[in-house]
Design a protein around this motif. Structure first.
Motif, short mmCIF file in Angstrom:
data_model
loop_
_atom_site.label_atom_id
_atom_site.label_comp_id
_atom_site.label_asym_id
_atom_site.label_seq_id
_atom_site.Cartn_x
_atom_site.Cartn_y
_atom_site.Cartn_z
N SER A 1 2.19 -57.82 62.35
CA SER A 1 1.19 -58.89 62.33
C SER A 1 0.75 -59.31 63.73
CB SER A 1 1.71 -60.09 61.54
OG SER A 1 2.87 -60.62 62.14
N GLY A 2 1.63 -59.28 64.70
CA GLY A 2 1.25 -59.63 66.07
C GLY A 2 0.27 -58.64 66.66
N ARG A 3 0.54 -57.36 66.46
CA ARG A 3 -0.37 -56.33 66.95
C ARG A 3 -1.70 -56.38 66.22
NH1 ARG A 3 2.21 -50.61 67.84
NH2 ARG A 3 0.18 -50.42 68.80
N GLN A 4 -1.65 -56.66 64.91
CA GLN A 4 -2.88 -56.77 64.14
C GLN A 4 -3.71 -57.96 64.63
OE1 GLN A 4 -4.11 -54.61 62.19
NE2 GLN A 4 -5.44 -55.59 60.70
N ALA A 5 -3.06 -59.08 64.92
CA ALA A 5 -3.78 -60.25 65.43
C ALA A 5 -4.40 -59.94 66.79
CB ALA A 5 -2.83 -61.45 65.52
N ASP A 6 -3.66 -59.24 67.65
CA ASP A 6 -4.21 -58.85 68.95
C ASP A 6 -5.44 -57.95 68.78
OD1 ASP A 6 -2.18 -60.27 70.20
OD2 ASP A 6 -0.98 -58.47 70.67
N TRP A 7 -5.37 -57.01 67.86
CA TRP A 7 -6.49 -56.11 67.60
C TRP A 7 -7.70 -56.89 67.08
CZ3 TRP A 7 -8.96 -54.55 63.02
CH2 TRP A 7 -9.83 -53.47 63.17
N LEU A 8 -7.45 -57.83 66.15
CA LEU A 8 -8.55 -58.65 65.62
C LEU A 8 -9.19 -59.48 66.73
CD1 LEU A 8 -6.91 -59.81 62.29
CD2 LEU A 8 -8.94 -58.36 62.51
N ALA A 9 -8.38 -60.03 67.63
CA ALA A 9 -8.91 -60.81 68.75
C ALA A 9 -9.77 -59.92 69.65
CB ALA A 9 -7.77 -61.44 69.54
N ALA A 10 -9.33 -58.68 69.88
CA ALA A 10 -10.12 -57.76 70.71
C ALA A 10 -11.43 -57.40 70.03
CB ALA A 10 -9.29 -56.49 70.99
N VAL A 11 -11.41 -57.20 68.73
CA VAL A 11 -12.64 -56.91 67.99
C VAL A 11 -13.59 -58.09 68.09
CG1 VAL A 11 -13.58 -56.59 65.66
CG2 VAL A 11 -11.59 -55.26 66.40
N ARG A 12 -13.08 -59.30 67.90
CA ARG A 12 -13.90 -60.51 67.98
C ARG A 12 -14.52 -60.64 69.37
NH1 ARG A 12 -16.80 -62.24 65.19
NH2 ARG A 12 -15.41 -62.80 63.54
N ARG A 13 -13.71 -60.43 70.43
CA ARG A 13 -14.22 -60.52 71.81
C ARG A 13 -15.33 -59.49 72.05
NH1 ARG A 13 -8.97 -61.19 73.04
NH2 ARG A 13 -8.69 -59.01 73.61
N VAL B 1 0.81 -66.23 54.16
CA VAL B 1 0.23 -67.39 54.85
C VAL B 1 0.41 -67.25 56.36
CG1 VAL B 1 0.50 -69.88 55.25
CG2 VAL B 1 0.40 -68.99 52.90
N ARG B 2 1.61 -66.84 56.78
CA ARG B 2 1.88 -66.67 58.22
C ARG B 2 0.90 -65.66 58.81
NH1 ARG B 2 4.08 -63.46 61.66
NH2 ARG B 2 4.76 -61.89 60.16
N ARG B 3 0.73 -64.55 58.13
CA ARG B 3 -0.18 -63.51 58.62
C ARG B 3 -1.63 -64.02 58.59
NH1 ARG B 3 1.71 -58.04 58.63
NH2 ARG B 3 3.94 -57.97 58.24
N ALA B 4 -2.01 -64.67 57.51
CA ALA B 4 -3.39 -65.16 57.39
C ALA B 4 -3.74 -66.11 58.52
CB ALA B 4 -3.57 -65.87 56.04
N ASN B 5 -2.88 -67.07 58.79
CA ASN B 5 -3.18 -68.04 59.86
C ASN B 5 -3.19 -67.39 61.23
OD1 ASN B 5 -3.72 -70.26 58.22
ND2 ASN B 5 -1.56 -70.75 58.03
N ALA B 6 -2.35 -66.38 61.44
CA ALA B 6 -2.37 -65.66 62.72
C ALA B 6 -3.70 -64.92 62.89
CB ALA B 6 -1.20 -64.68 62.80
N TYR B 7 -4.20 -64.33 61.81
CA TYR B 7 -5.45 -63.57 61.89
C TYR B 7 -6.65 -64.50 62.07
CZ TYR B 7 -2.39 -59.89 60.09
OH TYR B 7 -1.37 -59.01 59.90
N LEU B 8 -6.61 -65.64 61.40
CA LEU B 8 -7.69 -66.62 61.58
C LEU B 8 -7.69 -67.16 63.01
CD1 LEU B 8 -7.32 -68.39 58.16
CD2 LEU B 8 -9.39 -67.21 58.95
N GLU B 9 -6.51 -67.43 63.53
CA GLU B 9 -6.40 -67.91 64.92
C GLU B 9 -6.90 -66.85 65.90
OE1 GLU B 9 -2.84 -69.16 67.93
OE2 GLU B 9 -2.72 -69.91 65.87
N ALA B 10 -6.73 -65.58 65.56
CA ALA B 10 -7.17 -64.49 66.42
C ALA B 10 -8.68 -64.26 66.36
CB ALA B 10 -6.44 -63.20 66.05
#
Length: 148
Positions: free
Chosen positions: A16-28, A67-76
């Motif tokens: 989930s941490g790596r996925q959140a980082d990837w989502l943040a990079a996509v968003r940026r 829920v933990r994963r969802a909120n991490a992805y939304l935050e990313a």
């Protein structure tokens, strides 16, 4: 963009941490290019139990991790989250009440009705391949009627 949550080559969920980082990079990257991308971050935690035939009670135990994963992805930077194959009413209610953003669900036959999904806080409903399957079944029935 539907961000897959399963690493199909490894046969497991992505970290989930790596996925959140990837989502943040996509968003940026999308933002830097001025591209209005809608990121619908899949949460595949319910897939394997569903495919294995687990009953609705199995969904309750998976909600906290989802829920933990969802909120991490939304935050990313995800715009919404998609807990694919989450359909059980109480598990869905717990999930939507604890997630800090819009929730997309798959409209499974056993899922609550559209008005019930809206009342549970679901923001978006997808039919995915199920709509195509229903259309093809109807088409097959029509062809069978013509051939009879």
């Amino acid at each position: 963009m539907n961000a897959l949550h399963t690493d199909h080559t490894a046969g497991r969920l992505r970290d989930s941490g790596r996925q959140a980082d990837w989502l943040a990079a996509v968003r940026r990257a999308a933002s830097e290019d001025g591209y209005r991308l809608v990121v619908n971050a899949r949460i595949d935690i319910f897939v394997d139990p569903f495919l294995a035939g687990a009953g609705p009670e199995a969904q309750h135990d998976l909600v906290p991790e989802a829920v933990r994963r969802a909120n991490a992805y939304l935050e990313a930077g995800a715009d919404c989250v998609f807990p694919i194959l989450l359909w059980e009413t109480e598990a869905l209610r717990r999930f939507t009440s604890q997630v800090d953003g819009p929730v997309n669900v798959l409209r499974l036959p056993q899922a609550p009705s559209l008005p019930e999904l809206a009342a549970l806080g679901v923001a978006r409903v997808s039919w995915g391949h199920l709509l195509h399957g229903a259309a093809m079944a109807g088409f097959t029935d029509q062809l069978a009627a013509i051939q009879a």
